[in-house]
Scaffold this motif. Structure first.
Motif, mmCIF file in Angstrom:
data_model
loop_
_atom_site.group_PDB
_atom_site.id
_atom_site.type_symbol
_atom_site.label_atom_id
_atom_site.label_comp_id
_atom_site.label_asym_id
_atom_site.label_seq_id
_atom_site.Cartn_x
_atom_site.Cartn_y
_atom_site.Cartn_z
ATOM 1 N N ILE A 134 0.825 -1.206 0.000
ATOM 2 C CA ILE A 134 0.000 0.000 0.000
ATOM 3 C C ILE A 134 0.858 1.254 0.000
ATOM 4 O O ILE A 134 0.547 2.234 -0.679
ATOM 5 C CB ILE A 134 -0.948 0.006 1.225
ATOM 6 C CG1 ILE A 134 -1.972 -1.104 1.087
ATOM 7 C CG2 ILE A 134 -1.636 1.349 1.406
ATOM 8 C CD1 ILE A 134 -2.764 -1.367 2.353
ATOM 9 N N THR A 135 1.951 1.234 0.739
ATOM 10 C CA THR A 135 2.760 2.432 0.910
ATOM 11 C C THR A 135 4.053 2.426 0.100
ATOM 12 O O THR A 135 4.861 3.334 0.242
ATOM 13 C CB THR A 135 3.111 2.620 2.402
ATOM 14 O OG1 THR A 135 3.836 1.460 2.853
ATOM 15 C CG2 THR A 135 1.858 2.799 3.243
ATOM 16 N N HIS A 136 4.242 1.435 -0.768
ATOM 17 C CA HIS A 136 5.495 1.334 -1.521
ATOM 18 C C HIS A 136 5.676 2.546 -2.432
ATOM 19 O O HIS A 136 4.727 3.027 -3.051
ATOM 20 C CB HIS A 136 5.516 0.047 -2.350
ATOM 21 C CG HIS A 136 6.877 -0.288 -2.836
ATOM 22 N ND1 HIS A 136 7.395 0.248 -3.989
ATOM 23 C CD2 HIS A 136 7.836 -1.085 -2.317
ATOM 24 C CE1 HIS A 136 8.619 -0.214 -4.173
ATOM 25 N NE2 HIS A 136 8.911 -1.027 -3.168
ATOM 26 N N LYS A 137 6.894 3.034 -2.525
ATOM 27 C CA LYS A 137 7.178 4.245 -3.306
ATOM 28 C C LYS A 137 6.910 4.071 -4.799
ATOM 29 O O LYS A 137 6.666 5.037 -5.509
ATOM 30 C CB LYS A 137 8.625 4.693 -3.086
ATOM 31 C CG LYS A 137 9.655 3.724 -3.616
ATOM 32 C CD LYS A 137 11.068 4.238 -3.397
ATOM 33 C CE LYS A 137 12.113 3.270 -3.904
ATOM 34 N NZ LYS A 137 12.034 2.997 -5.328
ATOM 35 N N ASP A 138 6.930 2.840 -5.306
ATOM 36 C CA ASP A 138 6.708 2.592 -6.728
ATOM 37 C C ASP A 138 5.240 2.329 -7.077
ATOM 38 O O ASP A 138 4.919 2.101 -8.236
ATOM 39 C CB ASP A 138 7.538 1.388 -7.193
ATOM 40 C CG ASP A 138 9.022 1.677 -7.175
ATOM 41 O OD1 ASP A 138 9.405 2.863 -7.258
ATOM 42 O OD2 ASP A 138 9.807 0.713 -7.064
ATOM 43 N N ARG A 139 4.351 2.368 -6.097
ATOM 44 C CA ARG A 139 2.939 2.114 -6.358
ATOM 45 C C ARG A 139 2.363 3.246 -7.202
ATOM 46 O O ARG A 139 2.571 4.428 -6.920
ATOM 47 C CB ARG A 139 2.180 2.008 -5.042
ATOM 48 C CG ARG A 139 0.721 1.718 -5.249
ATOM 49 C CD ARG A 139 0.024 1.441 -3.941
ATOM 50 N NE ARG A 139 -1.359 1.093 -4.216
ATOM 51 C CZ ARG A 139 -2.371 1.589 -3.549
ATOM 52 N NH1 ARG A 139 -2.181 2.410 -2.557
ATOM 53 N NH2 ARG A 139 -3.592 1.233 -3.869
#
Length: 135
Positions: free
Chosen positions: A55-60
């Motif tokens: 949910i919080t991944h920088k690549d999302r």
């Protein structure tokens, strides 16, 4: 800071496990299995246990992107939807409605899957509708 436990359904497969998102100050910090849920019974697979990382991944991706040259540019949702509609219409007009297919989701309700089917058949003109659990 406000600490909340938000009950939700795992998005990764059609099983329907529940877990709590631990939210602190508006940020998701962890996932806790729901002990009383009749499907998950306090257990989660590796995807469910790590949901807060996805949910919080920088690549999302959180905004629509369109290809421009060798890269991508951010566009509005209205422009993205317009491009999808124009593209699907062009494919249907050039190759016929059977050249299109729609995949639905095990995570959708029956009503949502019904609407997907109505979109495919009523708007796109194709009977090619399938379900993700068969992939």
């Amino acid at each position: 800071m406000q600490y909340d436990m938000v009950l939700t359904t795992c998005p990764f497969c059609g099983t329907g496990c529940n877990f709590y998102l631990q939210v602190l100050g508006g940020e998701i910090i962890d996932v806790v299995p729901c002990q009383t849920h009749p499907i998950s019974e306090g257990q989660l697979c590796v995807l469910g246990r790590n949901a807060s990382r996805y949910i919080t991944h920088k690549d999302r991706l959180t905004r629509p992107l369109v290809r421009e040259g060798d890269g991508f540019k951010e566009v509005s949702w209205a422009e993205a939807y317009g491009r999808v509609a124009d593209g699907l219409t062009a494919i249907r007009d050039a190759s016929g409605p059977d050249s299109l297919g729609v995949l639905s989701s095990a995570k959708c309700t029956n009503e949502e899957n019904y609407l997907v089917m109505k979109l495919a058949r009523g708007v796109l003109g194709t009977n090619n509708v399938d379900h993700c659990a068969r992939l």
